[in-house]
Design a protein around this motif. Structure first.
Motif, short mmCIF file in Angstrom:
data_model
loop_
_atom_site.label_atom_id
_atom_site.label_comp_id
_atom_site.label_asym_id
_atom_site.label_seq_id
_atom_site.Cartn_x
_atom_site.Cartn_y
_atom_site.Cartn_z
N CYS A 191 9.79 25.04 -31.85
CA CYS A 191 9.54 26.30 -32.55
C CYS A 191 10.29 27.44 -31.87
O CYS A 191 11.03 28.19 -32.53
CB CYS A 191 8.04 26.59 -32.57
SG CYS A 191 7.58 28.24 -33.19
N ILE A 192 10.14 27.56 -30.56
CA ILE A 192 10.79 28.65 -29.82
C ILE A 192 12.30 28.52 -29.85
O ILE A 192 13.03 29.49 -30.05
CB ILE A 192 10.29 28.67 -28.36
CG1 ILE A 192 8.78 28.99 -28.32
CG2 ILE A 192 11.06 29.69 -27.54
CD1 ILE A 192 8.41 30.33 -28.88
N GLU A 193 12.81 27.30 -29.67
CA GLU A 193 14.25 27.09 -29.66
C GLU A 193 14.87 27.45 -31.01
O GLU A 193 15.90 28.12 -31.08
CB GLU A 193 14.57 25.64 -29.30
CG GLU A 193 14.29 25.29 -27.84
CD GLU A 193 14.51 23.81 -27.55
OE1 GLU A 193 15.42 23.23 -28.16
OE2 GLU A 193 13.78 23.26 -26.71
N SER A 194 14.23 27.00 -32.09
CA SER A 194 14.76 27.31 -33.42
C SER A 194 14.68 28.81 -33.70
O SER A 194 15.57 29.38 -34.35
CB SER A 194 14.00 26.52 -34.50
OG SER A 194 12.67 26.96 -34.64
N LEU A 195 13.65 29.45 -33.22
CA LEU A 195 13.49 30.90 -33.44
C LEU A 195 14.56 31.69 -32.71
O LEU A 195 15.20 32.58 -33.28
CB LEU A 195 12.10 31.34 -32.99
CG LEU A 195 11.75 32.82 -33.17
CD1 LEU A 195 11.81 33.21 -34.64
CD2 LEU A 195 10.39 33.13 -32.58
N LEU A 196 14.77 31.38 -31.44
CA LEU A 196 15.73 32.12 -30.65
C LEU A 196 17.16 31.96 -31.17
O LEU A 196 17.99 32.86 -30.99
CB LEU A 196 15.66 31.68 -29.18
CG LEU A 196 14.39 32.08 -28.43
CD1 LEU A 196 14.39 31.48 -27.02
CD2 LEU A 196 14.24 33.59 -28.36
N LEU A 197 17.43 30.84 -31.81
CA LEU A 197 18.76 30.61 -32.36
C LEU A 197 19.01 31.35 -33.68
O LEU A 197 20.16 31.58 -34.05
CB LEU A 197 18.99 29.11 -32.59
CG LEU A 197 19.28 28.27 -31.35
CD1 LEU A 197 19.26 26.78 -31.71
CD2 LEU A 197 20.62 28.64 -30.72
N THR A 198 17.95 31.73 -34.36
CA THR A 198 18.11 32.20 -35.74
C THR A 198 17.74 33.66 -35.97
O THR A 198 17.75 34.12 -37.11
CB THR A 198 17.26 31.33 -36.69
OG1 THR A 198 15.89 31.33 -36.24
CG2 THR A 198 17.76 29.89 -36.73
#
Length: 342
Positions: free
Chosen positions: A45-52
């Motif tokens: 969740c955090i990784e996808s959020l920080l990328l987008t």
């Protein structure tokens, strides 16, 4: 004894450089049973959020008494990323809503995205949400995951706006597979969707903006105007996640303030649930770091809520459809759907 004058007394105005706040409450008390894979899900969740997300975004993580390893990870991400500018640690689980309220009340951004810790964010989700908030100034709550069944809850303003101010029409679902994936993620023994729900959803238009959205939406992830929190109830929540607590603090204030509740036409997020599947890593590999400069500012998101008369008319329409099957079928037929199963 106080010596001298606090220099901050001369800095009366707060300068806001960001306009979109994302709030993530997380509760992972251990790594057994239901929570066995929850930590890995949270990391995705955090990784996808920080990328987008773009540079005018700031993120708040509220730790609702998580395991020490989760707390350490949150602190690590806080140190690494300038986008994560707030972390709250509670030694008790105060529940999702209290975590959201505590986080929102102390921030100034006009847009607040609330999200569960098991949401995977797709590329361009944020642009889609912000553009839709501008194209529909009547909207107060937007979900990046369309759901054909979300046509009857807290949408009285939608009925008025769609029937009297713009247009409502059933259209083909753009991504039925994503809707199936969401239904599967809920873990229900029986699917909530009928075949017709995978074929059609009810689309609401704003003809002045040449824009369209799907009727209704969920709140496992949603972008709201901060007015919904500012002018909603000021009471704390004494229930953690059940008993209609989200209705009281999110859905009802949004509707009573005259705002629409809508979703994007395309699917921009996934609900992962509490277990890891291969597709999640495949989706993560597709993401690229968002480099586009945001095209909006705080002043762009001016609200135009539905009038009190419009809300009353919408309420009557919604009740008639809910209570009278004959009227419901006639309305569905008028809107372009020839099916009794919707």
């Amino acid at each position: 004894m106080r010596i001298g004058i606090n220099p901050e007394k001369n800095n009366k105005e707060i300068e806001l450089n960001n306009y979109h706040r994302i709030v993530i409450p997380v509760y992972i008390p251990h790594f057994e049973g239901y929570f066995a894979q929850a930590f890995t899900v949270f990391k995705l969740c955090i990784e996808s959020l920080l990328l987008t997300v773009h540079s005018k975004t700031r993120i708040t993580i509220y730790n609702n008494n998580c395991h020490a390893d989760v707390k350490e990870y949150i602190d690590q991400k806080y140190s690494e990323s300038e986008l994560i500018d707030q972390v709250f640690h509670s030694k008790e689980n105060l529940g999702k809503i209290n975590a959201i309220l505590a986080s929102v009340k102390g921030n100034l951004e006009p847009l607040i995205t609330i999200t569960d810790s098991d949401v995977f964010f797709k590329q361009n989700w944020q642009k889609a949400m912000e553009d839709l908030m501008i194209d529909f100034p009547q909207a107060g709550m937007i979900c990046p995951v369309p759901n054909s069944k979300a046509v009857s809850q807290f949408v009285k303003n939608n009925w008025y706006f769609g029937l009297f101010k713009s247009k409502l029409k059933f259209e083909p679902v753009s991504d039925p597979q994503a809707m199936i994936r969401f239904d599967d993620s809920l873990g229900n023994a029986k699917s909530l969707l009928k075949p017709i729900h995978l074929e059609k959803y009810l689309v609401i238009y704003n003809k002045k903006k040449n824009a369209k959205a799907v009727m209704g939406g969920g709140h496992f992830v949603a972008t709201l105007r901060r007015e919904v929190f500012d002018k909603g109830t000021n009471e704390p929540a004494f229930i953690k996640i059940v008993g209609g607590v989200e209705n009281k603090f999110i859905d009802i204030p949004n509707e009573e303030m005259g705002f629409l509740r809508i979703s994007t036409v395309d699917n921009y997020a996934f609900h992962m649930g509490n277990s890891i599947e291969d597709w999640m890593h495949d989706e993560l590999a597709l993401l690229k770091k968002e480099q586009t400069m945001p095209q909006h500012s705080s002043s762009d998101f001016k609200a135009k809520p539905i009038s009190k008369i419009g809300r009353t008319i919408g309420f009557i329409i919604q009740k008639l459809i809910a209570r009278n099957t004959t009227i419901k079928l006639k309305v569905l037929n008028f809107l372009g759907l020839n099916s009794k199963d919707f």
